[in-house]
Design an enzyme around this catalytic site. Structure first.
Site, PDB file in Angstrom:
ATOM      1  N   SER A   1      12.616  59.462 -46.050  1.00 17.04           N
ATOM      2  CA  SER A   1      12.092  58.969 -47.321  1.00 17.04           C
ATOM      3  C   SER A   1      12.460  59.911 -48.475  1.00 17.04           C
ATOM      4  CB  SER A   1      10.581  58.760 -47.209  1.00 17.04           C
ATOM      5  OG  SER A   1      10.105  57.897 -48.199  1.00 17.04           O
TER       6      SER A   1
ATOM      7  N   ASP B   1      10.874  52.264 -44.638  1.00 21.26           N
ATOM      8  CA  ASP B   1      10.606  53.706 -44.758  1.00 21.26           C
ATOM      9  C   ASP B   1      10.493  54.401 -43.403  1.00 21.26           C
ATOM     10  OD1 ASP B   1       9.318  56.237 -45.249  1.00 21.26           O
ATOM     11  OD2 ASP B   1       8.704  55.466 -47.197  1.00 21.26           O
TER      12      ASP B   1
END
Length: 268
Positions: free
Chosen positions: A41, A157
């Site tokens: 991320s 993510d």
């Protein structure tokens, strides 16, 4: 004696990920050579930029120069598409400035990023093809950013499956793994708000739910790290990009404090 290879595992945390810039500054200042980088991320953004050759100082200048309205302008909200309210086109434009338009194989430091297969829940390590595409998948916060289709999979993510990819960078060949965790744990957070809590919006609920889940799993992802750097991000939310200067400073302070431990690991 052969020099030990250092792997850097950079974790997710949205705005808190700005602290990675400070950590990178501290490592570079103390001549700590990074041989491998794995990022999840926000850590994927910082890791890719550094692996490409963008200096920590350049990243710091860029982050501090951006005002609240500049960060807000990156959110191109529209009708939900591919599972998210934000298409991510403007974010991709910013990433192109930070990371460049290159393939993984052309990076100066070996780098991979972590995403999660939306349908199977599997960890997906991306280390080939366009870097922008890989990073975009790694930062795709569910329900906020649209999922990224890659090789027949829909990716979101990476923090959902591996918050700080210690195991990933170890597999790349690192002898010493330096992990950077920008999340505070549940025990670090105030049990009661000091002021009356604000009424949450939809995006507040989404990010807070993800934050709470990540706080409970981050310790597991750190297992196996030789050195753990924990910048002080208490009181910082996922959307606090306006605190860039403070976060970068906290990253630099934490990085400096970890130098003796890294030096010891290199000598042992």
């Amino acid at each position: 004696m052969t020099r030990k290879k250092i792997g850097l595992a950079l974790g997710g945390g949205s705005a808190r990920g700005l602290a990675h810039i400070g950590v990178l500054k501290a490592l570079e200042k103390n001549n700590i050579k990074v041989d491998y980088i794995a990022g999840t991320s926000a850590g994927a953004v910082a890791g890719a930029a550094y692996a490409w050759g963008t200096s920590p100082d350049a990243l710091k200048d860029m982050a501090i120069s951006m005002k609240a309205r500049d960060w807000a302008s990156l959110v191109d909200v529209g009708i939900p598409h591919d599972g998210g309210f934000v298409a991510g086109n403007r974010v991709m434009s910013l990433l192109k400035v930070i990371i460049g338009d290159t393939d993984f194989i052309d990076l100066k430091i070996p780098f991979v990023c972590v995403a999660c297969d939306l349908w199977t829940g599997e960890e997906v390590v991306i280390g080939s093809g366009p870097v922008l595409e890989g990073v975009r998948a790694s930062i795709s916060i569910p329900l906020i950013f649209s999922a990224v289709e890659r090789d027949g999979r829909y990716l979101v993510d990476g923090g959902l499956i591996n918050q700080v990819p210690v195991n990933v960078v170890r597999k790349m060949g690192a002898d010493i793994v330096v992990a950077v965790n920008v999340y505070s744990t549940v025990s670090d957070r105030p049990q009661k708000p000091s002021i009356k809590a604000k009424k949450p919006g939809v995006f507040d609920v989404i990010t807070q739910v993800i934050d709470i889940a990540n706080m409970k799993t981050v310790l597991e992802s750190l297992e196996g790290a030789d050195v753990i750097i924990n910048p002080d991000t208490r009181g910082v939310t996922s959307a606090d990009f306006r605190k860039a200067k403070e976060l970068i400073l906290q990253g630099e302070l934490a990085g400096e404090m970890a130098i003796p431990e890294i030096d010891l690991a290199l000598m042992s």
